[in-house]
Motif scaffolding. Sequence first.
Motif, short mmCIF file in Angstrom:
data_model
loop_
_atom_site.label_atom_id
_atom_site.label_comp_id
_atom_site.label_asym_id
_atom_site.label_seq_id
_atom_site.Cartn_x
_atom_site.Cartn_y
_atom_site.Cartn_z
N VAL A 171 13.05 -42.41 17.27
CA VAL A 171 14.09 -41.50 16.57
C VAL A 171 14.91 -40.57 17.53
CG1 VAL A 171 13.94 -39.30 15.21
CG2 VAL A 171 12.30 -41.50 14.68
N THR A 172 14.21 -40.23 18.61
CA THR A 172 15.01 -39.32 19.45
C THR A 172 16.28 -39.91 20.23
OG1 THR A 172 12.95 -37.92 20.17
CG2 THR A 172 14.87 -37.90 21.74
N SER A 173 15.97 -41.31 20.35
CA SER A 173 17.22 -42.07 21.24
C SER A 173 17.92 -42.46 20.08
CB SER A 173 16.41 -43.63 21.41
OG SER A 173 15.35 -43.63 22.26
N GLY A 174 17.76 -42.58 18.66
CA GLY A 174 18.56 -42.77 17.79
C GLY A 174 19.64 -41.50 17.81
N PHE A 175 19.15 -40.30 17.79
CA PHE A 175 20.07 -38.97 17.60
C PHE A 175 20.83 -38.93 18.95
CE2 PHE A 175 17.03 -38.10 14.21
CZ PHE A 175 17.92 -37.68 13.01
N GLU A 176 20.22 -39.39 20.09
CA GLU A 176 20.89 -39.32 21.24
C GLU A 176 21.92 -40.26 21.34
OE1 GLU A 176 17.83 -39.81 24.40
OE2 GLU A 176 17.07 -37.50 24.42
N ALA A 177 21.89 -41.45 20.95
CA ALA A 177 23.08 -42.21 20.55
C ALA A 177 24.06 -41.76 19.64
CB ALA A 177 22.66 -43.47 20.07
#
Length: 222
Positions: free
Chosen positions: A89-95
């Motif tokens: 989920v964190t990776s998605g928001f960072e993207a």
Amino acid sequence: MKPKIFLLEDDIELSNTVVQFLSANNFEVVQSFDAQDAIEKLYEEHFDLLLLDVKVPIKNGIELLKEIRQDGNETPAIFITSLHGVDDVTSGFEAGCDDYIRKPFALKELLARIEAVIKRHYKSIDKIVRIDDRSSFDTLNFILKVDGNRVSLKPKEAKLLAFFLQNQNKPLTKEEIFNNIWDYNETPNEGSLRTFVKVLRKYLGKNRIETIKDVGYRYVSE
């Protein structure tokens, strides 16, 4: 004019189900089933929201969003994912995504998330953006009202106003406007753009849209 959504989902049955549901709720949906086709369509057409499955062929949705964000595409995005880890989920928001929804999901929940993201993107508590004491713009249906009366805008005039409202007080080059207002199979025309701006100024006031010499335009909020 219907809001235009881009859907990247390699499960054909799920993709078709989502398209049928969103179409019934007054959205136009363009489908893609792999990342390569998605990239081509995203560079060819303007969309109001992206629905991106994370696990798709060729390149995953997170990598795809990173790539288009680096190229300046700021269209709001929602990830569709079967991943449940916090890191994912964190990776998605960072993207650069604005929200995510986990599979399996209810179609009504998807609709609620889409409408919420669109509202946030236009910096409005609801779908109606108040321009000034006289004017407002419906961001979902692309309807301009002045003094309570609906103004008849041509499709590209409405798209241009929506694009300005998405980028208030930000200088926009003619190239950026062309890429977002004209479809890939159309030839942009500076004369037409000037005419569209003239029409919007007629209803919103001459000072609302500022001409930036040799660059483009800037929508000036109050």
